[in-house]
Design a protein around this motif. Structure first.
Motif, PDB file in Angstrom:
ATOM      1  N   LEU A  75       0.826  -1.214   0.000  1.00 48.78           N
ATOM      2  CA  LEU A  75       0.000   0.000   0.000  1.00 48.78           C
ATOM      3  C   LEU A  75       0.858   1.262   0.000  1.00 48.78           C
ATOM      4  CD1 LEU A  75      -2.830  -1.040   2.507  1.00 48.78           C
ATOM      5  CD2 LEU A  75      -2.984  -0.864   0.025  1.00 48.78           C
ATOM      6  N   VAL A  76       1.970   1.221   0.716  1.00 49.91           N
ATOM      7  CA  VAL A  76       2.862   2.382   0.760  1.00 49.91           C
ATOM      8  C   VAL A  76       3.451   2.668  -0.614  1.00 49.91           C
ATOM      9  CG1 VAL A  76       5.083   3.198   1.654  1.00 49.91           C
ATOM     10  CG2 VAL A  76       3.417   2.179   3.205  1.00 49.91           C
ATOM     11  N   LEU A  77       3.775   1.606  -1.374  1.00 46.41           N
ATOM     12  CA  LEU A  77       4.457   1.773  -2.661  1.00 46.41           C
ATOM     13  C   LEU A  77       3.505   2.001  -3.841  1.00 46.41           C
ATOM     14  CD1 LEU A  77       7.283  -0.908  -2.353  1.00 46.41           C
ATOM     15  CD2 LEU A  77       7.413   1.560  -1.953  1.00 46.41           C
ATOM     16  N   GLN A  78       2.208   1.827  -3.618  1.00 48.04           N
ATOM     17  CA  GLN A  78       1.252   2.014  -4.717  1.00 48.04           C
ATOM     18  C   GLN A  78       1.331   3.397  -5.372  1.00 48.04           C
ATOM     19  OE1 GLN A  78      -2.732   0.984  -3.536  1.00 48.04           O
ATOM     20  NE2 GLN A  78      -2.464  -1.188  -3.987  1.00 48.04           N
ATOM     21  N   PRO A  79       1.460   4.488  -4.602  1.00 49.30           N
ATOM     22  CA  PRO A  79       1.531   5.806  -5.249  1.00 49.30           C
ATOM     23  C   PRO A  79       2.876   6.076  -5.936  1.00 49.30           C
ATOM     24  CG  PRO A  79       0.777   5.955  -2.948  1.00 49.30           C
ATOM     25  CD  PRO A  79       1.358   4.608  -3.141  1.00 49.30           C
ATOM     26  N   VAL A  80       3.895   5.267  -5.668  1.00 42.89           N
ATOM     27  CA  VAL A  80       5.216   5.500  -6.267  1.00 42.89           C
ATOM     28  C   VAL A  80       5.224   4.887  -7.662  1.00 42.89           C
ATOM     29  CG1 VAL A  80       7.710   5.236  -5.984  1.00 42.89           C
ATOM     30  CG2 VAL A  80       6.226   5.397  -3.957  1.00 42.89           C
ATOM     31  N   ARG A  81       5.136   5.693  -8.690  1.00 42.01           N
ATOM     32  CA  ARG A  81       4.953   5.193 -10.055  1.00 42.01           C
ATOM     33  C   ARG A  81       6.195   4.523 -10.628  1.00 42.01           C
ATOM     34  NH1 ARG A  81       1.646  10.175 -12.982  1.00 42.01           N
ATOM     35  NH2 ARG A  81      -0.175  10.154 -11.577  1.00 42.01           N
ATOM     36  N   GLU A  82       7.365   4.884 -10.136  1.00 44.62           N
ATOM     37  CA  GLU A  82       8.603   4.375 -10.748  1.00 44.62           C
ATOM     38  C   GLU A  82       8.969   2.963 -10.303  1.00 44.62           C
ATOM     39  OE1 GLU A  82       8.800   8.845 -10.414  1.00 44.62           O
ATOM     40  OE2 GLU A  82       8.277   7.152  -9.108  1.00 44.62           O
ATOM     41  N   VAL A  83       8.284   2.430  -9.278  1.00 45.16           N
ATOM     42  CA  VAL A  83       8.637   1.088  -8.782  1.00 45.16           C
ATOM     43  C   VAL A  83       7.385   0.237  -8.631  1.00 45.16           C
ATOM     44  CG1 VAL A  83      10.648   1.977  -7.531  1.00 45.16           C
ATOM     45  CG2 VAL A  83       8.454   1.711  -6.338  1.00 45.16           C
ATOM     46  N   THR A  84       7.616  -1.055  -8.514  1.00 45.25           N
ATOM     47  CA  THR A  84       6.529  -1.997  -8.231  1.00 45.25           C
ATOM     48  C   THR A  84       7.045  -3.028  -7.242  1.00 45.25           C
ATOM     49  OG1 THR A  84       4.939  -3.542  -9.205  1.00 45.25           O
ATOM     50  CG2 THR A  84       7.152  -3.553 -10.129  1.00 45.25           C
ATOM     51  N   SER A  85       6.161  -3.667  -6.506  1.00 49.75           N
ATOM     52  CA  SER A  85       6.571  -4.630  -5.485  1.00 49.75           C
ATOM     53  C   SER A  85       5.918  -5.979  -5.745  1.00 49.75           C
ATOM     54  CB  SER A  85       6.194  -4.129  -4.081  1.00 49.75           C
ATOM     55  OG  SER A  85       4.798  -3.884  -4.008  1.00 49.75           O
ATOM     56  N   ARG A  86       6.620  -7.013  -5.300  1.00 52.16           N
ATOM     57  CA  ARG A  86       6.119  -8.363  -5.508  1.00 52.16           C
ATOM     58  C   ARG A  86       6.595  -9.268  -4.379  1.00 52.16           C
ATOM     59  NH1 ARG A  86       7.784 -10.848 -11.098  1.00 52.16           N
ATOM     60  NH2 ARG A  86       6.628  -8.978 -11.745  1.00 52.16           N
TER      61      ARG A  86
END
Length: 288
Positions: A237-248
């Protein structure tokens, strides 16, 4: 109108008592009026103070004269005039529609216990468990979002939280199982100790944003050491607004899984570095 006597049934749970009543009376469950006299008690760890659930059931109005209705004899077609036979075989222009509420369900409306009752049950059982582990603890409870939130204060909070929060997660899971066994409605139960979960969320948020900045500038993925589902969701949820990265999250059947933060639109870089990336250490639990 003849009044039908109500029947009393007992079983381990309300649902099992309803099934028993349905079988004994030979009436579908959705055709019974159910009054819960007692939800029963599993006692302490299912050993002491066990009480069965107790219900009073009565057939609904249309079944008060008996579920099985006598078959009426159809008049012989040989004795009917030809005009009547034609009218009898003609299809109905507007066939009666099913009452979905009566025919498409096989479960009666079970009265749900008040949340205050579930809150007291959860608090009492948690107090019993903690009394066997630590010398002194104070438990406060509140009702939040249709669930029960329990907060614990103790001089030995580090022991109750455990390494990376493993003990507090185990205590919460045990408490949820105890509550859900007695109250099948799946009421959420959240356990916190010395505000650990808020502090843990803050530290994970800081770590995720810091690693996201590192990934954006280096173009290389970063891996966070294994976390439980609740903590992984925080990072996602924290990384959702960060457009340059994605998490898995890593694949596997275990409870704890690693999470990797990748730069977007950099598949070759991700494949090249995923195997050699060293996991970043997630902050340990801050204990008081």
């Amino acid at each position: 109108m003849e009044e039908t006597m109500a029947s009393i049934f007992e079983e381990k749970t309300v649902e099992q008592a309803i099934q028993k009543a349905s079988k004994a009376l030979d009436i579908p469950k959705n055709k019974l009026n159910v009054e819960v006299l007692s939800y029963g008690s599993t006692g302490i760890f299912g050993l002491v103070g066990i009480k069965k659930a107790r219900i009073r059931v009565q057939p609904k109005l249309e079944h008060k004269t008996g579920y099985h209705k006598e078959k009426r004899e159809k008049p012989s077609q040989e004795k009917l005039p030809r005009e009547n036979l034609l009218q009898e075989k003609a299809p109905q222009e507007h066939p009666p529609q099913k009452n979905l509420k009566e025919t498409d369900t096989d479960t009666p409306d079970i009265p749900q216990p008040p949340l205050e009752e579930i809150e007291a049950f959860a608090k009492d059982n948690l107090a019993y468990v903690l009394d066997k582990v630590v010398d002194h603890s104070v438990i406060t409870s509140t009702l939040e979002n249709e669930g029960v939130a329990l907060q614990v204060e103790s001089e030995n909070s580090a022991l109750l939280i455990g390494k990376h929060g493993q003990t507090i997660d185990a205590l919460q899971y045990l408490l949820q199982r105890m509550v859900h066994k007695k109250y099948p409605g799946r009421v959420p139960v959240i356990l916190d100790i010395e505000n650990y979960r808020n502090r843990r969320e803050a530290s994970l948020t800081s770590l995720a944003l810091r690693l996201a900045e590192k990934v954006k500038h280096s173009g290389k993925p970063a891996t966070i050491r294994p976390m439980n589902a609740y903590e992984r969701r925080i990072v996602h949820l924290v990384l959702q607004p960060v457009r340059e990265v994605t998490s898995r999250s890593s694949k596997g059947a275990g409870h704890l899984k690693k999470m990797t933060i990748f730069p977007k639109n950099s598949r070759s870089s991700r494949n090249k570095n995923a195997a050699t990336t060293k996991p970043a250490k997630a902050p340990g639990p801050a204990t008081s």
